[in-house]
Design an enzyme around this catalytic site. Sequence first.
Site, PDB file in Angstrom:
ATOM      1  NE  ARG A 171      75.512  22.744 -65.184  1.00 28.61           N
ATOM      2  CZ  ARG A 171      75.936  22.176 -64.055  1.00 28.61           C
ATOM      3  NH1 ARG A 171      76.495  20.974 -64.081  1.00 28.61           N
ATOM      4  NH2 ARG A 171      75.779  22.784 -62.896  1.00 28.61           N
ATOM      5  CB  SER A 222      72.726  29.058 -64.294  1.00 27.56           C
ATOM      6  OG  SER A 222      72.608  29.037 -62.881  1.00 27.56           O
ATOM      7  CD  GLU A 293      74.552  26.050 -66.568  1.00 26.30           C
ATOM      8  OE1 GLU A 293      73.452  25.496 -66.358  1.00 26.30           O
ATOM      9  OE2 GLU A 293      75.350  26.315 -65.662  1.00 26.30           O
TER      10      GLU A 293
END
Length: 300
Positions: A171, A222, A293
């Site tokens: 990420r 998420s 995230e």
Amino acid sequence: MNIKEKLSIYADVLENEPMSKHTTYRIGGCVRFYIYPKNLISLMRVLHILKEEKMAYEIMGRGSNVLWSDNFFEGAVINLDRYMNESYIEPDGTIVCQAGCSIINLAVEAANHSLTGLEFATGIPGSIGGGIYMNAGAYKSDFSNILDSVMVLVDDQIVWMKKDDLMFGYRKSSFQSHPNWVILAARLKCKKGNKEEILSLMDSRRERRLASQPLDKPCAGSVFRNPESIPAWKLVDELGLRGYQIGGAQVSLKHSNFIINANGQASAKDVRELIALIQSLAKEKYDLDLITEVEHFHCE
């Protein structure tokens, strides 16, 4: 000419636009201008005008990984999805796609051309630009696995940057530390596969997502990156926070790494406070730093 008149030569411009219309959380206060440039020349002129006017701006995709402030933003949001969304498939399986392309639509298009590699992305409701920025992924794959290079606007220069020069990780990408870089397009390397098998895998994953994720509620996917030692959802469960609610923001009963806008009235403040509570308890009880995230924009 006023600022809106200047911008409107090159783009569709909405004034005093609620960001709640443009984020999957359905949360966010108004921005002075919401701008859809019509092409690359338009984008460059829009950027020049905003700089001349000393107006702050953000470049955003489909708002699927975004928590936007409740407050008014005296600036502009530039969105590339409406016009800069073309894609091309070459005989060797290379896909050249503009930043505004829908990730899901591109994955389906690849499958229809018997190309494998994008199956992981069939449930990511964002744009290619946002997916590359975050190195979005699922099912143990991500964009860096299929990315060849990225077309980037840097200080009025258009350059192709190779994947290996962009420091991709879990990420993560170099774009997160260079907010002045604008992702324009990308080359993705897919391989020939069996169309029926690819579509079957996509269908099974779609059914799995629908069964396990609260996709019927406004959310942003998420919330936390997974720590190395434990999946984020399991950690939230062990903290006893599944279903916990602050204002209109609730830890989903269906998947505890999702925070949902439970009643459609949640504020960014509600979501931030719930995130902060989870992070605080994770640190206190397990000495783990939970990293989000979800991208926070103009949230104090």
